[in-house]
Write a protein that holds these residues in place. Sequence first.
Motif, mmCIF file in Angstrom:
data_model
loop_
_atom_site.group_PDB
_atom_site.id
_atom_site.type_symbol
_atom_site.label_atom_id
_atom_site.label_comp_id
_atom_site.label_asym_id
_atom_site.label_seq_id
_atom_site.Cartn_x
_atom_site.Cartn_y
_atom_site.Cartn_z
ATOM 1 N N LEU A 1 0.841 -1.196 0.000
ATOM 2 C CA LEU A 1 0.000 0.000 0.000
ATOM 3 C C LEU A 1 0.876 1.247 0.000
ATOM 4 O O LEU A 1 0.691 2.155 -0.817
ATOM 5 C CB LEU A 1 -0.918 -0.009 1.216
ATOM 6 N N ALA A 2 1.832 1.281 0.924
ATOM 7 C CA ALA A 2 2.719 2.442 1.016
ATOM 8 C C ALA A 2 3.732 2.466 -0.120
ATOM 9 O O ALA A 2 4.031 3.528 -0.681
ATOM 10 C CB ALA A 2 3.435 2.445 2.358
ATOM 11 N N ALA A 3 4.284 1.294 -0.465
ATOM 12 C CA ALA A 3 5.320 1.240 -1.500
ATOM 13 C C ALA A 3 4.793 1.738 -2.848
ATOM 14 O O ALA A 3 5.446 2.544 -3.528
ATOM 15 C CB ALA A 3 5.842 -0.188 -1.628
ATOM 16 N N MET A 4 3.600 1.273 -3.228
ATOM 17 C CA MET A 4 3.060 1.667 -4.526
ATOM 18 C C MET A 4 2.431 3.062 -4.487
ATOM 19 O O MET A 4 2.350 3.740 -5.505
ATOM 20 C CB MET A 4 2.055 0.619 -5.005
ATOM 21 N N ARG A 5 2.006 3.495 -3.315
ATOM 22 C CA ARG A 5 1.497 4.868 -3.192
ATOM 23 C C ARG A 5 2.589 5.861 -3.550
ATOM 24 O O ARG A 5 2.332 6.893 -4.196
ATOM 25 C CB ARG A 5 1.004 5.137 -1.777
ATOM 26 N N ASN A 6 3.830 5.563 -3.148
ATOM 27 C CA ASN A 6 4.946 6.451 -3.474
ATOM 28 C C ASN A 6 5.160 6.552 -4.977
ATOM 29 O O ASN A 6 5.552 7.606 -5.489
ATOM 30 C CB ASN A 6 6.219 5.946 -2.793
ATOM 31 N N VAL A 7 4.903 5.461 -5.697
ATOM 32 C CA VAL A 7 5.029 5.484 -7.156
ATOM 33 C C VAL A 7 3.966 6.402 -7.756
ATOM 34 O O VAL A 7 4.257 7.221 -8.637
ATOM 35 C CB VAL A 7 4.890 4.062 -7.735
ATOM 36 N N PHE A 8 2.737 6.268 -7.278
ATOM 37 C CA PHE A 8 1.653 7.131 -7.764
ATOM 38 C C PHE A 8 1.925 8.593 -7.425
ATOM 39 O O PHE A 8 1.657 9.489 -8.229
ATOM 40 C CB PHE A 8 0.319 6.685 -7.166
ATOM 41 N N LEU A 9 2.464 8.841 -6.241
ATOM 42 C CA LEU A 9 2.776 10.201 -5.831
ATOM 43 C C LEU A 9 3.849 10.803 -6.720
ATOM 44 O O LEU A 9 3.758 11.972 -7.124
ATOM 45 C CB LEU A 9 3.244 10.204 -4.371
ATOM 46 N N ALA A 10 4.881 10.009 -7.051
ATOM 47 C CA ALA A 10 5.970 10.508 -7.889
ATOM 48 C C ALA A 10 5.512 10.771 -9.321
ATOM 49 O O ALA A 10 5.942 11.744 -9.951
ATOM 50 C CB ALA A 10 7.124 9.504 -7.889
ATOM 51 N N LYS A 11 4.617 9.929 -9.834
ATOM 52 C CA LYS A 11 4.197 10.067 -11.229
ATOM 53 C C LYS A 11 3.020 11.015 -11.426
ATOM 54 O O LYS A 11 2.959 11.727 -12.421
ATOM 55 C CB LYS A 11 3.827 8.689 -11.789
ATOM 56 N N GLY A 12 2.067 11.012 -10.465
ATOM 57 C CA GLY A 12 0.857 11.803 -10.661
ATOM 58 C C GLY A 12 0.598 12.879 -9.634
ATOM 59 O O GLY A 12 -0.418 13.575 -9.715
ATOM 60 N N GLY A 13 1.471 13.001 -8.654
ATOM 61 C CA GLY A 13 1.295 14.034 -7.650
ATOM 62 C C GLY A 13 0.284 13.643 -6.575
ATOM 63 O O GLY A 13 -0.161 12.494 -6.478
ATOM 64 N N GLU A 14 -0.095 14.624 -5.783
ATOM 65 C CA GLU A 14 -0.990 14.397 -4.658
ATOM 66 C C GLU A 14 -2.364 13.881 -5.080
ATOM 67 O O GLU A 14 -2.990 13.094 -4.376
ATOM 68 C CB GLU A 14 -1.163 15.696 -3.847
ATOM 69 N N GLU A 15 -2.823 14.314 -6.248
ATOM 70 C CA GLU A 15 -4.138 13.877 -6.722
ATOM 71 C C GLU A 15 -4.162 12.371 -6.980
ATOM 72 O O GLU A 15 -5.103 11.664 -6.597
ATOM 73 C CB GLU A 15 -4.514 14.627 -7.999
ATOM 74 N N ALA A 16 -3.113 11.869 -7.623
ATOM 75 C CA ALA A 16 -3.025 10.435 -7.890
ATOM 76 C C ALA A 16 -2.891 9.646 -6.594
ATOM 77 O O ALA A 16 -3.502 8.582 -6.428
ATOM 78 C CB ALA A 16 -1.841 10.142 -8.801
ATOM 79 N N ALA A 17 -2.102 10.157 -5.654
ATOM 80 C CA ALA A 17 -1.929 9.483 -4.365
ATOM 81 C C ALA A 17 -3.236 9.465 -3.583
ATOM 82 O O ALA A 17 -3.566 8.465 -2.927
ATOM 83 C CB ALA A 17 -0.839 10.172 -3.554
ATOM 84 N N ALA A 18 -4.006 10.553 -3.668
ATOM 85 C CA ALA A 18 -5.301 10.609 -2.983
ATOM 86 C C ALA A 18 -6.278 9.595 -3.573
ATOM 87 O O ALA A 18 -7.056 8.957 -2.848
ATOM 88 C CB ALA A 18 -5.884 12.020 -3.083
ATOM 89 N N GLY A 19 -6.247 9.430 -4.906
ATOM 90 C CA GLY A 19 -7.093 8.421 -5.545
ATOM 91 C C GLY A 19 -6.716 7.019 -5.116
ATOM 92 O O GLY A 19 -7.583 6.161 -4.922
ATOM 93 N N TRP A 20 -5.410 6.765 -4.952
ATOM 94 C CA TRP A 20 -4.919 5.480 -4.469
ATOM 95 C C TRP A 20 -5.448 5.200 -3.065
ATOM 96 O O TRP A 20 -5.942 4.119 -2.768
ATOM 97 C CB TRP A 20 -3.401 5.506 -4.492
ATOM 98 N N ASP A 21 -5.352 6.196 -2.183
ATOM 99 C CA ASP A 21 -5.848 6.051 -0.810
ATOM 100 C C ASP A 21 -7.353 5.804 -0.781
ATOM 101 O O ASP A 21 -7.851 5.018 0.027
ATOM 102 C CB ASP A 21 -5.517 7.311 -0.001
ATOM 103 N N SER A 22 -8.067 6.491 -1.670
ATOM 104 C CA SER A 22 -9.526 6.346 -1.723
ATOM 105 C C SER A 22 -9.930 4.927 -2.110
ATOM 106 O O SER A 22 -10.878 4.361 -1.543
ATOM 107 C CB SER A 22 -10.107 7.350 -2.720
ATOM 108 N N GLN A 23 -9.208 4.326 -3.071
ATOM 109 C CA GLN A 23 -9.517 2.949 -3.471
ATOM 110 C C GLN A 23 -9.321 1.985 -2.302
ATOM 111 O O GLN A 23 -10.104 1.050 -2.110
ATOM 112 C CB GLN A 23 -8.638 2.533 -4.644
ATOM 113 N N TRP A 24 -8.276 2.217 -1.524
ATOM 114 C CA TRP A 24 -8.021 1.359 -0.368
ATOM 115 C C TRP A 24 -9.165 1.432 0.639
ATOM 116 O O TRP A 24 -9.567 0.425 1.224
ATOM 117 C CB TRP A 24 -6.704 1.757 0.291
ATOM 118 N N GLU A 25 -9.702 2.604 0.829
ATOM 119 C CA GLU A 25 -10.760 2.796 1.821
ATOM 120 C C GLU A 25 -12.108 2.258 1.353
ATOM 121 O O GLU A 25 -12.926 1.832 2.173
ATOM 122 C CB GLU A 25 -10.903 4.289 2.158
#
Length: 222
Positions: free
Chosen positions: A129-153
């Motif tokens: 969860l954390a490892a791949m979130r960092n990839v989304f954050l690096a490639k898509g910024g905070e918006e992509a990371a927020a979408g990743w977190d939302s899917q988890w929830e």
Amino acid sequence: MTAPVQVPPADRTERQKSASVRGFLLLQLLFDVVLPLGSYYALRALGLSQWWCLTLGTVLGLPWIVHGIVKRRKADVMGLFTLSIMAVATLLSLVTGDPRTLLIRDSWLTAVIGLWVLGTVPTRRPFMLAAMRNVFLAKGGEEAAAGWDSQWETSPGFRHKLRFLTGVWGAVFTLDAGVRVACAATLPVDTVPTVNTVQWLVVLAGLLVFHKQYITRKGLKA
């Protein structure tokens, strides 16, 4: 005269990131594989004992660990843990005089990492969860990371996929450590460094191929 080609800032940034990643991987390959393995057989050819060859190979890898701590400007847990494993194994081998203790040393680190990753599977924060979130954050910024977190929830299926992927990584690391210990305990000492290195490269390559195919097939790719 032909005007120089203007490279867009975004392209320059991507190229700089790619060059930085390639440089990091080359340094890691140098200190984790080339220097320890090459120095062992070079020193053996000069007539040094197996214990000294393994110990000096460890010393050659220390600058890489120290460099990581200095670059981050803090002593991270993994760096300190690796240093402590090296120190304890060296002391034990001094007491026993057995080079196999040094050969098993790296297996301890791999086993602890594997067991820790497995231990995160049933938690609310599995390793991937954390490892791949960092990839989304690096490639898509905070918006992509927020979408990743939302899917988890919100998505049980998403949580199942990440837990499964985390379990695969943890299980492979743990099994790899077990095979390393068996090799170190049974094979001739001079063959173990080569066997362990080849084994690790094959295991890591297979794991990365599986990871890429799995995240692509399951819609987890950034």
